[in-house]
Every structure is written in structure tokens, then in C-alpha cells.
Design an enzyme around this catalytic site. Structure first.
Site: not given
Length: 411
Positions: A320, A334, A309
Site C-alpha cells: 500500500d 487473517k 497474520s
């Protein structure tokens, strides 16, 4: 005579018309109102407009036909209704569970200030650490002390959650705990008064194992209401102590507050996208970092299958945006966002309201995030984290030391 009969017929027709077309209002019972409120919240907020390809209105009608004699039957009906969505994260939280979740995410509760764990070697309840300035610390309880009984109840008969619930309690009340000291084996009973506590979501220290290259270690335990403040404070302190690189440990961190994950990402990132969200209409939104990072020094993020999460939002943003590398194992996967709603009786309902994508538009739900460097390791105890037995941690130390040598050779 005909005129009188005609008028009488008209009067009777009007009376009958009113009688036929004026519906009697149906009074819902308290149990039905709670069921209907649960249905309505899902109807308005749930991320999937098809409701798992079902007629959500018809489901409402079907469940209203069920006899609801008491609250437990109502809760059972709500659980059955939500189960039709086939979404484990959209769930009912009875009052006690809802209250406990609010306490956990707020970062505050009342008790004596003990973080506890089960030692896997002997299955004994142990003190991980007393919270600073808590009743437990002031009484002299130390890490690794064994808790033998709580209010006379043998802790061998309790689960970890049951033991934690018995230690917690209202401010001003007392709890008796029998403790076996880890250093000399002596047994002592403490009668401690519960007080208001502030839970630190962060543990931190400076690792000086690498010559002339101190590394700041930050372990984030949960994304609670005070997590951002605690991490920022620890990060600034480690900067003052001369940290040249950082390890951010998100292993076994199941998540918490979405906003906390976003705010913590902003501590590390220059202006950039942190996460994209997609709602039930397919509308794409984003959360961004628009300020200056607290540090630009090298960063390793440790993750494993227990990182979920908000942990994945943070890890995905750092990966990224090329702010840090990920070391460890693939994360849980999740990629859904829940909101909490309160029901009239003090219960709550968690509803999946959106899904998220990483800055490079990766949907990680049920897929997880793959680390830049995969390092698997067998489970270790809490007390072995950050030691020689922690292979993932040692790999992170080696990586940062190599990065330091590389940077020095290119100066």
C-alpha cells in the site's frame, strides 16, 4: 405482659430479617475459578461486544452448572464455551502448548540446534541445517543428513512435532541420535548434550546470477522476538556486499508477534502508516513508521496461501505504501489480532482483541491480499526454495533485473 410480648416480637423480627437477608458466601472450587477466569478475560477483551450475538453472562451461568471434577473436564468446558464465539483464534492453550508457544515466539529454547524437516520424496526425517555454533554443528552434523533414530526410537514412527519434542529438552541433558550421512551413506550415532539456543528467524544470501546486479535474498521464517534484530543485521550485511535489489520471502510464514511485524516494516519504510487497528468500541488506532529506512533499493515480496497474520500486515504495508511489489499467490486472510493471557494453572488463553486494516483501509480477514503479480506454483520441498524449480523466486529475479535495466535506460 403485652409490652414484653411486643418487644419479643420485634427481636424475633430483627433476628429473622438478618437470617433472611444475609446471603451465605459461595466458595468456588479451583476448577470453577479457572472457568470463571477464562470467561472474565473474554468478557473484558474480546473484539466483538455482542459475543457472536449471545448473552455472555447467561453463558457463564450455564457453564457454572456443569460438574467439573478434574482439570480435563474444566478444559473441555472452557473449549465448549469459547466455541460459542465461532472464532478459531480465540482458544485455550493447555500448559504445555502455552509454554511451547512462548518459547517459539521468544526465539530461544534448549536443545542440540537442529532444524529438521520431512523429505517429501522418501518421508525420511532430515536435517535442514544445524544452527551456528550449536552442539549439532560442532559435532559435524550436516544439512541433508538423515536422522534414523532418536534415543533408539525409529523416526519413521514419529511425526515432525514428535521428533522435535524428543530432540528438545533441558539444558545439560543428553540425547542420542543415529544419523545417515548424505554424502557417503555411513551411519553414525551422536550423543549430544543439550544447550541454550538462539533461533534465527532469518536466512539470507547474495544471489549473483544476474550479471553486475547482485540481489539480496531474505527469507523470514517467523515473527519472533529476535526477528527484527536478525533481519536488520542480515540487511546491513547484504548492503555491504553490494546488493542492488532485494527479495523478501514471506511464503508459508504463519505470523507470530504483531510488534515484530511492525518493527520489520519500519526497516523498509520512510515515515508512513503501517497498519490500522480497530477495537471492540470501533476506535481506530494506527502503528506508523517515523524514521529512516535501512535501504531504498527495489524490493519484491514473495507471498502465498501460507502467508498469514503478521506476514499480511508487513506485506500490506509494503504494497500500500508502494515500497515493493508482491509476487506469488493470494495470502491466507487473517486480519485479526490476538493477545495471550495466562491462567492460574499455567495454561493460557488466546483472545481476539482487535482487527486490522492495511494502510489503504483494506480489511483482509477471510479475503487475503492479492499480489501485484500472481504466480502460482506446485508445492516444492524446502531444499528447492530459491532454485531453478522455484518459479516465484525466478519471477522475482526477472522483475528486479528488468527494473534495473529500466532504471539504467532512464539515467
Amino acid at each position: 405482659m403485652k409490652k414484653i410480648c411486643l418487644n419479643l416480637a420485634i427481636i424475633l423480627l430483627i433476628f429473622c430479617s438478618n437470617f433472611i437477608y444475609t446471603p451465605k458466601a459461595y466458595a468456588y472450587s479451583e476448577e470453577e475459578k479457572i472457568l470463571l477466569q477464562s470467561w472474565r478475560l473474554v468478557n473484558e477483551a474480546y473484539v466483538d461486544e455482542s459475543f457472536n450475538h449471545q448473552n455472555w453472562w447467561q453463558i457463564r451461568q450455564n457453564f457454572l452448572k456443569k460438574p467439573l471434577h478434574n482439570r480435563e473436564e474444566t478444559y473441555t468446558a472452557i473449549r465448549e464455551m469459547l466455541a460459542l464465539l465461532d472464532d478459531p483464534y480465540t482458544r485455550l492453550l493447555p500448559p504445555e502448548n502455552y509454554h511451547n508457544l512462548q518459547i517459539t515466539t521468544s526465539g530461544e529454547l534448549s536443545g542440540i540446534g537442529l532444524q529438521i524437516s520431512i523429505n517429501p520424496e522418501n518421508n525420511q526425517l532430515e536435517v535442514v541445517t544445524p544452527l551456528p555454533s550449536s552442539p549439532a554443528e560442532l559435532a559435524g552434523i550436516q544439512p541433508r543428513d538423515q536422522i534414523i533414530t532418536i534415543d533408539g526410537i525409529n523416526t519413521q514412527t514419529l511425526t515432525l512435532d514428535e521428533a522435535a519434542n524428543k530432540i528438545r529438552g533441558e539444558i545439560g541433558t543428553t540425547v542420542a541420535i543415529e544419523v545417515k550421512r548424505q554424502n557417503d551413506g555411513k551411519i553414525k550415532t551422536y550423543e549430544l548434550k543439550r544447550d541454550r539456543l538462539s533461533l534465527s528467524a532469518i536466512s539470507s544470501r547474495l544471489d549473483n546470477s544476474q550479471s553486475n546486479y547482485p540481489i539480496g535474498y531474505l527469507r523470514l521464517n517467523q515473527f519472533s522476538g529476535n526477528a527484527t534484530k536478525d533481519l536488520a543485521h542480515a540487511l546491513v550485511q547484504l548492503e555491504r556486499e553490494g546488493a542492488q535489489g532485494y527479495i523478501l520471502d514471506l511464503r508459508n510464514n504463519p505470523g507470530g508477534l504483531l510488534q515484530a511485524g511492525i518493527e520489520i516494516a519500519r526497516l523498509w519504510l520512510q515515515p508512513s502508516t503501517i497498519v490500522y487497528t480497530v477495537n471492540r468500541q470501533g476506535v481506530l488506532g494506527s502503528y506508523d513508521s517515523d524514521g529512516e529506512a535501512l535501504t531504498d533499493k527495489p524490493l519484491v515480496v514473495l507471498v502465498n496461501q501460507g502467508s498469514a497474520s503478521a506476514s499480511e500486515i508487513l506485506a500490506g504495508a509494503l504494497q500500500d505504501n508502494h515500497r515493493g511489489i508482491l509476487i506469488g499467490e493470494k495470502t491466507f486472510g487473517k486480519g485479526l489480532i490476538q493477545s495471550l493471557f495466562e491462567l492460574p494453572d499455567g495454561a493460557g488463553i488466546a483472545i481476539t482483541v482487535a482487527k486490522y486494516e492495511t494502510p489503504s483501509h483494506k480489511d483482509i480477514n477471510k479475503l487475503g491480499i492479492t499480489p501485484d503479480q500472481i504466480v502460482t506454483q506446485d508445492p516444492i520441498s524446502y531444499f528447492e526454495i530459491g532454485t531453478e524449480k522455484d518459479i516465484q523466486y525466478q519471477t522475482a529475479i526477472s522483475y528486479l533485473a528488468t527494473a534495473k535495466n529500466y532504471n539504467n535506460s532512464n539515467m
